[in-house]
Every structure is written in structure tokens, then in C-alpha cells.
Enzyme design. Structure first.
Site, short mmCIF file in Angstrom:
data_model
loop_
_atom_site.label_atom_id
_atom_site.label_comp_id
_atom_site.label_asym_id
_atom_site.label_seq_id
_atom_site.Cartn_x
_atom_site.Cartn_y
_atom_site.Cartn_z
N ASP A 89 13.67 11.17 52.91
CA ASP A 89 13.99 10.39 54.11
C ASP A 89 14.80 9.19 53.65
O ASP A 89 14.92 8.90 52.46
CB ASP A 89 12.70 10.01 54.85
CG ASP A 89 12.97 9.72 56.33
OD1 ASP A 89 14.16 9.61 56.71
OD2 ASP A 89 12.01 9.58 57.10
N ASP A 124 19.51 7.35 60.37
CA ASP A 124 19.59 7.36 61.83
C ASP A 124 18.94 6.10 62.40
O ASP A 124 18.26 5.37 61.68
CB ASP A 124 18.89 8.61 62.39
CG ASP A 124 17.47 8.78 61.86
OD1 ASP A 124 17.26 8.62 60.64
OD2 ASP A 124 16.56 9.06 62.66
N CYS A 274 -18.15 20.89 55.91
CA CYS A 274 -16.90 21.45 55.42
C CYS A 274 -17.12 22.19 54.12
O CYS A 274 -17.79 21.70 53.22
CB CYS A 274 -15.87 20.34 55.22
SG CYS A 274 -14.30 21.02 54.67
N CYS A 276 -14.45 23.38 52.32
CA CYS A 276 -13.17 23.46 51.61
C CYS A 276 -13.42 23.22 50.12
O CYS A 276 -14.45 22.66 49.76
CB CYS A 276 -12.17 22.47 52.19
SG CYS A 276 -12.35 20.79 51.55
N CYS A 279 -14.61 19.63 49.28
CA CYS A 279 -15.93 19.18 49.75
C CYS A 279 -17.08 20.02 49.19
O CYS A 279 -18.20 19.54 49.09
CB CYS A 279 -16.02 19.24 51.26
SG CYS A 279 -14.86 18.17 52.11
N1 GUN Z 1 10.14 9.49 60.06
C1 GUN Z 1 9.43 9.48 61.21
N2 GUN Z 1 10.24 9.35 62.27
C2 GUN Z 1 11.50 9.28 61.79
C3 GUN Z 1 12.80 9.16 62.40
O1 GUN Z 1 12.94 9.08 63.63
N3 GUN Z 1 13.88 9.15 61.56
C4 GUN Z 1 13.74 9.25 60.21
N4 GUN Z 1 14.83 9.27 59.45
N5 GUN Z 1 12.54 9.36 59.61
C5 GUN Z 1 11.44 9.37 60.40
ZN ZN Z 2 -13.44 19.54 53.15
#
Ligand code: GUN
Ligand code: ZN
Length: 641
Positions: A89, A124, A274, A276, A279
Site C-alpha cells: 500500500d 489515491d 476453540c 484451532c 488454542c
Molecule cells: N487501505 C484501506 N483503505 C484504503 C484506501 O482507500 N486506499 C488505500 N490506498 N489503502 C487503503
Molecule cells: Zn483458536
């Protein structure tokens, strides 16, 4: 490259191939890895949990000199010790959390390239749900500009083009449509974290659906910031292919366990139920007494196991054609999720366009919300449009075990001899006896005790149907004495089914002249329809619908204007298709836009000559954007007998 192998609702089981050649099966969830602290290491995510993709944050890496140097020197895969797909991201989420970030889109895209990301993200602009429309629209213009620039400079890196638009459905759809024209690889739906944090699921549904309307179906859709197991089935049903979860680690830090029915603080839990691998063998008391970092790790691993097991279940239901059932069950975990499910009614007509003509699995009614499934709308619409009652008097029967014509054998016969057409008051609305084996009428299970929505809906539909069909006499079946009228129940069923499936005019063309019905010796059910010596149709036992035979198809070509019921093939594919090979997307020049998935279709050449019959795998809208994959499963070419 994204290929769809199975579908259900808007959900797709897909294969997404990245540039490094790794094929990711979707739906998939990408755990968020904080490059500064690994609660669970990327290697463990890959080996122990089976995650083939993760997401990390390039903005954090870029702002930390040591990490930045390491990432640029050895590449992200080595730095994280992760052999799978890495998505990064861009810092947008930081700007949502903390305000402006001091980097440019250009810098962030170049940086992500320099560290060897598989899928990078545009910087963005996060559209906040409280923003006025004008501000939202202006920021989308900027996001689109940045996205186009990112596409221009992305090089070998794949790019996330994030759909923004806050809660404005028209802006979302418009943004999505503009992005569909760009060279983007994955479409995250962004700006939805506040909606999910505030449990605003009706708006989330609107946002997802309006984005899906504009997007190009050949690209995976990522719901940015969605990773709670409780929402995976529902979001997959709405057509989201990718998810990411930071909450597995964040919640663990706060001593919170994720389950499919919600998130629970360890302090509030009375016991741990749980099994899993994280756990297993521990009691709640033991976990409470653990040293903080051990407990955090145990809960993070528990949270990841909840996610992986729910995702596996979502895939199983998707493959079995039962994802609606699972999504409806899951949405009962929280009243606001149920609200989101109820919102789907608003989008029923859009959902109907991709609803398959039949499924392998029976429909399970989970509550009145099931009535908003697109198949209910489909059935009733087709019934009103295509059904022709064989007599002008109707006998009304109550719902019963199915198929109705077996349960009511002698009663149907009694009213028919008196000139009445048996109509059953089913939860789907009126069901003429002749259609009772058509999907989903026989392939569905309802509780015997109806809810009020069913009572009211059915009442309204019965009235409308009776008026529209012009019955001059409508009675309760019990009040009807037997008469002397003769009828051919098999022929009535065969014709009614053809009219329902293909339309009245087509049914007339298929049933002309002398009709011979060939029945199964074992079950006594109709198998083949021979009209004037030509084998025109075969009836499928599982869904009670017809397979169109080449001779039947050629009759329909004569009466239906092009491109009705057709898929038009390029010359290159003609020899293959007429030999019974499947029709691939790239060879289709035109197609009936009204054809639904799994519907019968006729493949013709450019001069409308018959080539083959088959079943559509994709709608025309979908296949237009696919460069690869089967468009039509071809059954019998004109050359094979
Ligand atoms: N992570 C959670 N929401 C968003 C988003 O709207 N844009 C970006 N780039 N990362 C995110
Ligand atoms: Zn668990």
C-alpha cells in the site's frame, strides 16, 4: 491475468497470475504485515497458514531509513523472507488516519518499483464518508489523474487502481467505469474502512455494488481493509475477490479474539470453545495468565486460523453453488450485517443478470431475506412473461412436499378432467403443475411454517398472476368434481417447460407437427422431444430444463432475429467449434446480451449458419473484457452426430 473457474452470485472462484508466474487462487485474503514488527513472521504465514500473498506498507518502509535501504538493496521478498505474492500500500491509509502525507504519487510508485513489489498501489485520495459530494468528486478527479500516471510508469509492477467515491453511488460507478478503461491490474474498493468500523453495512453494500457495476469483470476486486471472518462470505458473494486483514494482529494486541460471529475481549469471555491449532490444549485461564507477548502471538495465530478456515468454507460453498446460504447465515451474526443483507433487495435486478440459470445444489431458505435472492425475481418474471395456461379455469392447491405432481397425482387428475389447470401456492408464488420440476421449484427447501413476508408476497403474486392469465374461473381444488375432459399431462409439461425456458414463440417452433416424447424406462420421466421426426430437445433430470439439440437450434435460428440466443463466432474458430470444441472469449464477435450464465446458446458463423449448441459460462458483458477462458461450453457441433 485473471481467469474465472467457478461462479455463484457475483462471487468468482478465480486464478490470478502475477508477473512472477505465481498463480493466486481467489477469493484470497492477504494478511497485513507490519514491516517493523512481525507478530507472526511472513515465513510462518506462508508455511504454517498457507497464505500465498501478503500486503505490507511501502510508505512505512520508505520513511524508515534502515528498512528503506534494506528493501532497496535486497528486495522486498528477501527482506520479508516471503516467497509468495507481495502487495504494497502507498500511504493513503496513513493520510486517512493522520492527515496529509509528505510524499507524491510519482515518488511512491517509483519507490514500490524499486523494492520489487508484485502489486503496488497508487497514492489515491481516501474519500471520507462525511465529505460533501463536490469535494468527493474533485478528489476522484485527482485520484484518476494519479492512477493514469501510475499506469504510465508502472513498468513490470502490477498496479492497484483504487475505486473511491465515499457513499455516493453515482460517483463510485463513474470512478469505476473510468478506471475500467485504464491499464490497471487489480481494483481495490477504497475508503470503506470507516463504514465497516461504524457497522454501516447497507452503505457498504451500495458501495460494493455500484463499484462492481462500473468495473471491468476481468480484474480482481479487493475490498480494502476488510478481513474479519464474519464478513468474508457476504463480501465474496458481492463479487470481492481479495481481502486484507490487519485486525488479526491489532485485535491480538488488545486481547481480542476474532470469531465468525464477532470479536470478543478475553476479559469478557467465560470459556474458550476453540479447537484451532493455536488454542488447542489451552484453557482460557491459562491464556489469561500468559506473558503478554506470548498471549498476543497466540491470539494473532488464533485469529489467522479463524480467517483461513472461514475462507476455506466460503470456497467450498462457492464451488457447491451454495454461497447465498452461507452468506445469509453469516449475516445473522450482527443486526447491522443483517441490515446489509436486507439492502440487497434494492440490487436484485442487477444481481439477476449474472444469476445462473440453474445450480447443482438445492436452494435452502434461511429466512425472509432469502426472498430477495435474484432467482425469486427471475422465476416470477419468466412465469408472467412466458406461461400460457392450457385452460381458462384454475384450481388452487396448497404448497406440499415436492414434486407437486407426485404428491397430488390423483387431485391434479381430478381437476384436469373438469377442465381446470392446477396451480400451487408455493413460496415462489404461483407454480403451474406443468412447471413443478423446473429449477428452483423442485430443487428448494422451505420451512413448512411460512413467514409473513412469504404470506404477503405470495398473496400478491397469486392475485396478479390470476388476473394476468385471464382465468375466468378460479376455485379451491377441493370444490371441484371430476369431469370427462381428456388431456396429455406429459405433453403439457413438455410444452410449458419449453415456453418458460425459451419463450412462447420458440416453444411453438420447437413443438410443431407430430410430437413424440421419449421417456426414461427407469424413471418414466420425459427425456427427449421429437418433433416431425427431428430430435429438438432433451430434458435434463436434475434441473428440469432443456438441452437444445442441433435440430432444435436450427429451428430457432429461423424465427429469432440475430443476435437473439446466439453467440457469433469469428471465422478462425469455426472449424473448432463445429467439431465440438469449446468457444473461447477471444473468438466471440457478438452475443445476445440477455443470455444468463449456464443458459442454452447457439453458436453461429458471421452469416448466421449453425455451428454448435452449448451453455454460456459468461454473460456478454463479461466475456467482452476477458482475453482468455471459455465463453461457451460447447455440447454438440454440427459435424458430430
Ligand atoms: N487501505 C484501506 N483503505 C484504503 C484506501 O482507500 N486506499 C488505500 N490506498 N489503502 C487503503
Ligand atoms: Zn483458536
Amino acid at each position: 491475468m485473471f481467469e474465472i473457474t467457478k461462479r455463484d452470485g457475483l462471487a468468482r472462484l478465480g486464478k490470478f497470475e502475477t508477473k512472477s508466474g505465481i498463480v493466486l487462487e481467489t477469493p484470497a485474503l492477504l494478511p497485513v504485515v507490519n514491516p517493523k514488527i512481525f507478530t507472526v513472521t511472513p515465513k510462518e504465514l506462508y508455511e504454517e497458514f498457507g497464505f500465498r500473498a501478503l500486503i505490507t506498507n511501502s510508505y512505512i518502509i520508505k520513511n524508515n531509513p534502515a528498512l528503506k535501504e534494506k528493501a532497496q538493496a535486497e528486495g522486498l521478498h528477501k527482506m520479508l523472507d516471503f516467497p509468495g505474492v507481495i502487495m504494497t500500500d502507498s500511504g493513503t491509509f496513513q493520510s486517512h488516519m493522520y492527515g496529509e502525507v509528505e510524499v507524491t504519487n510519482d515518488e511512491m510508485v517509483e519507490f514500490q518499483k524499486s523494492i520489487g513489489t508484485d502489486i503496488g498501489t497508487v497514492l489515491d485520495i481516501f474519500t471520507e464518508p462525511f465529505w460533501p459530494k463536490e469535494e468527493t468528486a474533485d478528489s476522484i478527479t485527482e485520484t484518476l489523474k494519479r492512477t493514469q500516471h501510475a499506469c504510465d510508469i508502472k513498468g513490470d509492477m502490477m498496479i492497484n487502481g483504487v475505486v473511491q467515491g465515499s457513499v455516493y453511488q453515482d460517483l463510485r460507478e463513474d470512478c469505476a467505469r473510468k478506471m475500467a478503461d485504464m491499464d490497471i491490474d487489480v481494483h481495490p474498493i477504497g475508503g470503506v474502512v470507516p463504514l465497516m468500523e461504524q457497522y454501516r453495512y447497507t452503505e457498504l453494500v451500495d458501495v460494493i455494488i455500484s463499484s462492481k457495476k462500473g468495473l471491468n469483470p476481468n480484474r480482481p476486486v479487493h475490498l480494502f481493509g476488510a478481513g474479519h471472518p464474519m464478513i468474508l462470505a457476504f463480501a465474496t458473494l458481492l463479487g470481492c475477490d481479495l481481502f486484507d486483514s490487519a485486525s488479526y494482529a491489532k485485535f491480538a494486541r488488545d486481547d481480542r479474539f476474532m470469531f465468525i460471529d464477532g470479536t470478543y475481549r478475553i476479559a469478557d469471555m467465560q470459556s474458550l470453545d476453540c479447537n484451532c491449532p493455536a488454542c488447542r490444549g489451552h484453557t482460557l485461564e491459562e491464556i489469561k495468565k500468559m506473558e503478554k507477548s506470548n498471549r498476543e502471538r497466540l491470539i494473532a495465530r488464533h485469529n489467522l486460523y479463524q480467517i483461513t478456515s472461514e475462507l476455506a468454507l466460503v470456497k467450498r460453498y462457492l464451488k457447491e453453488g451454495r454461497l447465498w446460504d452461507l452468506a445469509e447465515m453469516r449475516c445473522r451474526a450482527h443486526p447491522e450485517l443483517l441490515n446489509g443483507l436486507r439492502r440487497l433487495k434494492e440490487h436484485q435486478a442487477f444481481l439477476e443478470r449474472t444469476e445462473p440459470i440453474s445450480r447443482d445444489a438445492a436452494l435452502f431458505y434461511t429466512g425472509s431475506e432469502s426472498r430477495s435472492r435474484p432467482i425469486f425475481l427471475r422465476y416470477y418474471r419468466k412465469l408472467l412473461e412466458n406461461y400460457v395456461p392450457p385452460t381458462n379455469k384454475a384450481a388452487i392447491f396448497e404448497d406440499s412436499p415436492k414434486p407437486y405432481s407426485r404428491h397430488y397425482v390423483s387431485d391434479f387428475n381430478r381437476v384436469r378432467t373438469a377442465g381446470y389447470t392446477p396451480i400451487v401456492r408455493s413460496p415462489f408464488g404461483p407454480v403451474p403443475a406443468d412447471l413443478d420440476e423446473v429449477y428452483p421449484l423442485a430443487q428448494s427447501l422451505f420451512p413448512e411454517i411460512w413467514d409473513r413476508e412469504t404470506e404477503e408476497d405470495v398473496e400478491r403474486m397469486m392475485d396478479e398472476f390470476i388476473k394476468k392469465m385471464g382465468f375466468i374461473d378460479v376455485r379451491e381444488q377441493k370444490d371441484i368434481e371430476p369431469g370427462e375432459i381428456e388431456y396429455d399431462a406429459d405433453l403439457l409439461r413438455a410444452k410449458a417447460t419449453a415456453a418458460y425456458q425459451f419463450g412462447k414463440e420458440s416453444a411453438d417452433a420447437l413443438f410443431k407437427g407430430e410430437i413424440e416424447l421419449i421417456k426414461s424406462r427407469k424413471t418414466g420421466k420425459i427425456r427427449n422431444i421429437i418433433s416431425d421426426g427431428e430430435h429438438v430437445l432433451s430434458l435434463r433430470a436434475p434441473d428440469g430444463l432443456y438441452t437444445l439439440r442441433p435440430e432444435g437450434a436450427q429451428r430457432l435460428l429461423k424465427i429469432l432475429p440475430s443476435p437473439k440466443m446466439r453467440c457469433i463466432s469469428m471465422d478462425d474458430a469455426v472449424p473448432f467449434v463445429s467439431n465440438g470444441r469449446n468457444m473461447f472469449c477471444q473468438f466471440v464477435t457478438d452475443m445476445d446480451p440477455e443470455i444468463r450464465p449456464m443458459e442454452e446458446i447457439i453458436i453461429v458463423d458471421k452469416d448466421d449458419n449453425f455451428l454448435a449448441t452449448g451453455r454460456a459460462i459468461l454473460t456478454f458483458d463479461e466475456l467482452k473484457s476477458f482475453k482468455k477462458g471459455i465463453a461457451i461450453k460447447v455440447r454438440s457441433g454440427s459435424d458430430d452426430s
